[in-house]
Design an enzyme around this catalytic site. Structure first.
Site, PDB file in Angstrom:
ATOM      1  N   SER B  60       0.809  -1.222   0.000  1.00 29.43           N
ATOM      2  CA  SER B  60       0.000   0.000   0.000  1.00 29.43           C
ATOM      3  C   SER B  60       0.844   1.276   0.000  1.00 29.43           C
ATOM      4  O   SER B  60       0.329   2.350  -0.285  1.00 29.43           O
ATOM      5  CB  SER B  60      -0.981  -0.003   1.175  1.00 29.43           C
ATOM      6  OG  SER B  60      -0.382   0.522   2.323  1.00 29.43           O
ATOM      7  N   LYS B  97       0.587   4.462   6.747  1.00 29.20           N
ATOM      8  CA  LYS B  97      -0.092   5.302   5.747  1.00 29.20           C
ATOM      9  C   LYS B  97       0.466   6.720   5.835  1.00 29.20           C
ATOM     10  O   LYS B  97       1.151   7.070   6.780  1.00 29.20           O
ATOM     11  CB  LYS B  97      -1.603   5.382   6.051  1.00 29.20           C
ATOM     12  CG  LYS B  97      -2.329   4.076   6.062  1.00 29.20           C
ATOM     13  CD  LYS B  97      -2.600   3.551   4.657  1.00 29.20           C
ATOM     14  CE  LYS B  97      -3.082   2.121   4.765  1.00 29.20           C
ATOM     15  NZ  LYS B  97      -2.812   1.281   3.684  1.00 29.20           N
TER      16      LYS B  97
END
Lengths: 425, 143
Positions: B60, B97
């Site tokens: 990700s 993230k």
């Protein structure tokens, strides 16, 4: 003449330390109740706040297993590599914020704040916030004019967590009096269960009762330590910060086996391993030992098993820290102790009659440890320091012993093993 | 003029110690130019009490150059801000993230088009665990 400033101490204590360590790398467990089990998954030695109503301290694991399941309480084997590392981080953070620190145990430390300017209550809150942010471990802070009162202040901070925000300053007379009156005498530092039983018939039930007792009289009746405790409760500082640990007078390495052992060979491996570890500890405090005690025993509580327990003292030829010599001596001792036909559960190696290197004077004609042995041990320690404990071992010490402690519920070594780091998606 | 220094205290800082031989012959021309050896520990601040290593799984964050199996260095002393790559736990699940914080809007963004942004809504609990300062990856094809 300048007046000496009033002494001030703080006691900083981690909340449910082992359980808190288990949570640092597991954000999913933030609200899950947790208990930590002793070596060999024997009994409960730490509980998170949420687990406390359901499990008592020291309860055997097999007895509470159902209770744990019913309340969704998670059990962990003790992971001392993790706790030791997190403790070091916590202490380093605090060290950077106070002038002097005495690390009192794996999860608590005394700081001396004497003469520090500014609000100490704010300092306490800053310590709490920074330790929490940098390490994830919650701590409480107690501030007072003596170590005994600081310890009690810390207890108050924990007991009345929501009202105090985890920081209590007992330097004001009124707050000191309130806390002393609301704390049981058994909560006072150094008052054990036995002393409490002695004091209660004398009408001493709270810390306040003790503070107002006759220090000299009780000192004569019981001990000087009790006299000091009473004076400290009254605000007279009798105990100073101890920054450097005195070298220990004895070193012990003893552990239960994961399973019972009957043969001599695995027992010999265990005794050699414990000796190896004890000798490492001996060298790290730069001591030499003159005597060793080796002991083995069977389980003591199973009435169906034959019981045997015996120890033997070994005199070493000269004060030594040489793992090889000590392993030979310990294995000889074991052979004298060993009786076939028993199921052994535990071995113990204790080093006694320690002296500091350089402090003992050689008898002119006495043999002393050869210099070559010191060089070999130096290299051994250097290698294990560099590449990790157990990299270089004596041949009698196995890498992965079959008899090792049961630690079936152990968490990862998040901070000490590259292959066991926290994993994140 | 006298400057009174504070009390000396123990520090864990290690200073290099050099042993000089008193030259009987020609002095080494290098002794004037000794410097610290390069240390990745120091660059990454790896020994500080607020620095942690975390292993990344998944794709990700590939747009930020963080790949499956990489190590990241995480600093828990940095105050997390908009634009930082963070280790964050949403409702207990730890994620790596990029932190997006604009006004009331808080989101965790992936650096990979296949992963949609995760907006933090009212019932969500967000804990920022630490801020990523470096990443380490092996280029050994056998590793």
């Amino acid at each position: 003449m300048t007046q000496k400033p009033e002494a001030v101490f703080a006691l900083i204590d981690c909340n449910s330390f082992y359980a808190s360590c288990e949570r640092v790398f597991r954000p999913d467990l933030a609200r899950t109740p947790i208990v930590v089990l002793s070596n060999n998954d024997g009994c409960v030695i730490a509980r998170s706040a949420e687990a406390k109503p359901f499990v008592k301290m020291a309860q055997p694991y097999f007895q509470v297993r159902d209770t744990l399941r019913r309340h969704g309480i998670l059990a962990f084997s003790s992971n001392y590599a993790l706790y030791g590392e997190m403790s070091e981080r916590v202490m380093t953070v605090i060290e950077g914020m106070v002038p002097r620190l005495e690390v009192y145990s794996i999860d608590e430390a005394f700081a001396e704040l004497t003469g520090m300017a500014g609000s100490l209550d704010q300092l306490g809150r800053a310590i709490r916030a920074r330790v929490r942010q940098w390490t994830g471990i919650p701590v409480g802070v107690g501030i007072a004019g003596t170590k005994t009162l600081a310890k009690l202040a810390n207890h108050a901070a924990k007991t009345w967590q929501t009202q105090t925000g985890g920081v209590v300053d007992l330097r004001a007379q009124a707050s000191r009096e309130w806390v002393l009156k609301h704390c049981d005498v058994g909560e006072v530092w150094g008052i054990g269960r036995r002393m409490k039983a002695h004091l209660e018939p004398l009408g001493i039930k709270t810390a306040w009762d003790l503070a107002n007792a006759d220090a000299r009289n009780l000192g004569l009746q019981f001990s000087v330590v009790l006299e000091k405790t009473i004076r400290e409760l009254m605000g007279t500082s009798c105990l100073a910060l101890e920054e450097v640990d005195p070298p220990r007078q004895e070193i012990c390495c003893s552990r239960m086996f994961g399973d019972r052992l009957s043969e001599l060979a695995p027992l010999r491996e265990a005794v050699a391993s414990y000796t190896f570890r004890a000798a490492e500890k001996l060298r790290s405090q730069r001591s030499l030992c003159k005597k060793m005690r080796v002991a083995i025993r069977t389980g003591l509580f199973n009435p169906d098993e034959a019981q045997y327990a015996k120890g033997v003292m070994v005199n070493l030829p000269y004060p030594t820290d040489d793992t090889r010599l000590m392993t030979r001596a310990a294995c000889d001792a074991l052979e004298r102790l060993y009786r076939p036909g028993y199921r052994y559960s535990k071995a113990e190696v204790m080093l006694l009659d320690l002296c500091q290197r350089g402090e003992y004077t050689d008898d002119l004609f006495a043999v002393s440890q050869p210099a070559a042995a010191e060089r070999v041990m130096g290299v051994l320690d250097a290698i294990n320091e560099r590449w990790g404990r157990g990299t270089l071992r004596s041949a009698a010490v196995p890498a992965a012993p079959a008899w090792a402690m049961r630690r079936g519920l152990m968490s990862q070594s998040y901070t000490t093993r590259l292959d066991q780091l926290m994993r994140v998606r | 003029m006298i400057t009174i220094l504070g009390p000396l205290s123990l520090s864990s800082a290690r200073l290099p110690v050099y042993s000089f031989r008193v030259p009987a012959g020609f002095p080494s021309p290098a002794t004037d130019h000794l410097e610290h050896a390069i240390s990745l520990d120091e660059l990454l601040n790896l020994r500080a009490p607020h620095i942690y290593l975390v292993r990344i799984e998944g794709e990700s964050m590939v747009g930020a150059g963080i790949f499956d199996g990489d190590l990241v260095v995480v600093d828990r002393a940095i105050e997390p801000a908009h634009g930082h790559i963070v280790i964050a736990a949403i409702n207990g699940e730890p994620l790596c993230k990029r932190l997006h914080r604009r006004g009331q809007e808080v989101a965790l963004l992936s650096e990979n088009r296949r992963f949609p942004p995760r907006y933090i809504l009212d019932g969500d609990e967000l804990q920022i665990w630490g801020v990523v300062t470096f990443s380490v990856r092996s280029h050994d094809p056998k590793a």
